[in-house]
Design an enzyme around this catalytic site. Structure first.
Site: not given
Ligand code: MG
Ligand code: NAI
Length: 356
Positions: A135, A185, A218, A242, A246
């Protein structure tokens, strides 16, 4: 009496509703710990963007540096492009204030339903690198708007940012249950995530009392659903943190239960905000769950050296949520935002210590 200067940014959608419902409880929790919480409300967000062409003033970060903490609701309006508000406000503030680390706890509350079988008890903390990774905002669009158009989105992983997040995560693990899992990863992405592995391995050696393991992202997605009980601190890059936070939030009752703190270790102000957005689908109904906001305020107290106020706020929320009639619609109940927030405030008031 100590004062805590708090900048309050209600924002858009359900942001202002949960803010006004929760502030009395926040002030009361402070008062119980002999702290006067002084709030300054800032009208930054979508309305300001439509009025003035910018979600916040140019010198926003400088203004916020005068405060001990920032309580942020949410931004996002259907009639404003998302990137204008998300990039123009919250991501810009994280970067300009150097809020390098995002803390996202996920904790079960009694009576709050989980979609998992067997009702496992979950108490984990996602520590997310907050300013770079996927990001960072580096990239470009070549041959734009032609059939050949090609986007480049470059990830950036610096040793400095990894070290900062890792130290916060190991310190948290020491205070919690002494277990840290690095999520990467590095089998498929051999530059950025191999650097994560190498840097975090080195820091792990400084914390012999913390049990340290590495898990690929994963596999972690599967483990969160199958065996979340054993997880304590998850150290993640910006993108993986992120997404996994969630998922973790969904396991403990959904976005209405998920708080977060954006912090720069050793510095104030941090920004404390629910993980959820402005929820335009339920805005204006007074039905939003205020828990994530209250739990974010608890993190604000904790980060400002007031663990008693944080505990009081969390315990009062737990006690209120234990009553089915005080649960909001997302938790299967019928209570309004105000009813739940007021019940938390009442419980804080009831526990006033009797003067000697
Ligand atoms: Mg989010
Ligand atoms: P959202 O988090 O606003 O909503 C997702 C779903 O969860 C909706 O069905 C909503 O009703 C529900 N929900 C969220 N918070 C809730 C609460 N406290 N109580 C009960 N239900 C709740 O995410 P969405 O819909 O993807 O985004 C809406 C807007 O918010 C967009 O403009 C987006 O860009 C923005 N956004 C802003 C964030 C921020 O300010 N930090 C973070 C995420 C999204």
């Amino acid at each position: 009496m100590r004062t805590l200067q708090v900048a309050v940014i209600p924002g858009d959608g359900i942001g202002p509703e949960i803010t006004s419902a929760c502030l009395p409880a926040v002030v009361t929790a402070g008062a119980r710990s002999s702290v006067q919480v002084e709030t300054t409300v800032l009208d930054w967000g979508g309305d300001r963007y439509l009025r003035l062409g910018a979600a916040m003033p140019e010198d926003a970060a400088a203004q916020l540096r005068n405060f001990d903490a920032v309580l942020f609701g949410a931004v996002g309006r259907p009639d404003v492009p998302d990137h204008e508000l998300v990039w123009g406000l919250i991501i810009r503030l994280r970067q300009e204030l150097g809020l390098a680390v995002n803390l996202r706890p996920a904790r079960s509350f009694p009576g709050v339903p989980t979609p998992l079988r067997g009702n496992p008890h979950i108490d984990l903390l996602v520590v997310r690198e907050n300013t770079e990774g996927e990001y960072v905002g580096a990239g470009g669009l070549a041959h734009a708007h032609t059939p050949e158009e090609t986007a480049l989105e470059v990830s950036v992983h610096s040793r400095r940012a990894i070290e900062t997040a890792a130290r916060v995560a190991f310190d948290a693990a020491q205070r919690r249950r002494g277990h840290l899992t690095l999520v990467t990863k590095s089998n498929a992405m051999r530059f950025g995530y191999l650097l994560w592995d190498r840097v975090v391995d080195q820091i792990a050696a400084e914390y012999p009392d913390v049990a340290y393991e590495r898990v690929l992202v994963d596999a972690m997605a599967a483990r969160l659903v199958q065996r979340p009980e054993g997880l304590d601190v998850l150290l993640c890059s910006n993108l993986f943190g992120d997404v996994l936070s969630d998922l973790a939030a969904a396991l403990v009752g959904g976005l209405g239960m998920a708080p977060s703190a954006n912090v720069r270790p050793g510095h104030t102000p941090g920004i404390f905000e629910p993980v959820h957005g402005s929820a335009p689908d339920i805005a204006g109904q007074g039905s939003a769950n205020p828990s994530a906001y209250l739990l974010s305020a608890a993190m604000m107290f904790e980060q400002n050296g007031l663990p008693g106020a944080a505990d009081d706020l969390r315990q009062s929320l737990a006690s209120a949520l234990d009553a089915p009639r005080l649960r909001t619609r997302d938790l299967g109940g019928t209570a309004s935002t105000d009813q739940l927030a007021r019940a938390v405030c009442d419980r804080l008031g009831d526990h006033q210590e009797v003067p000697a």
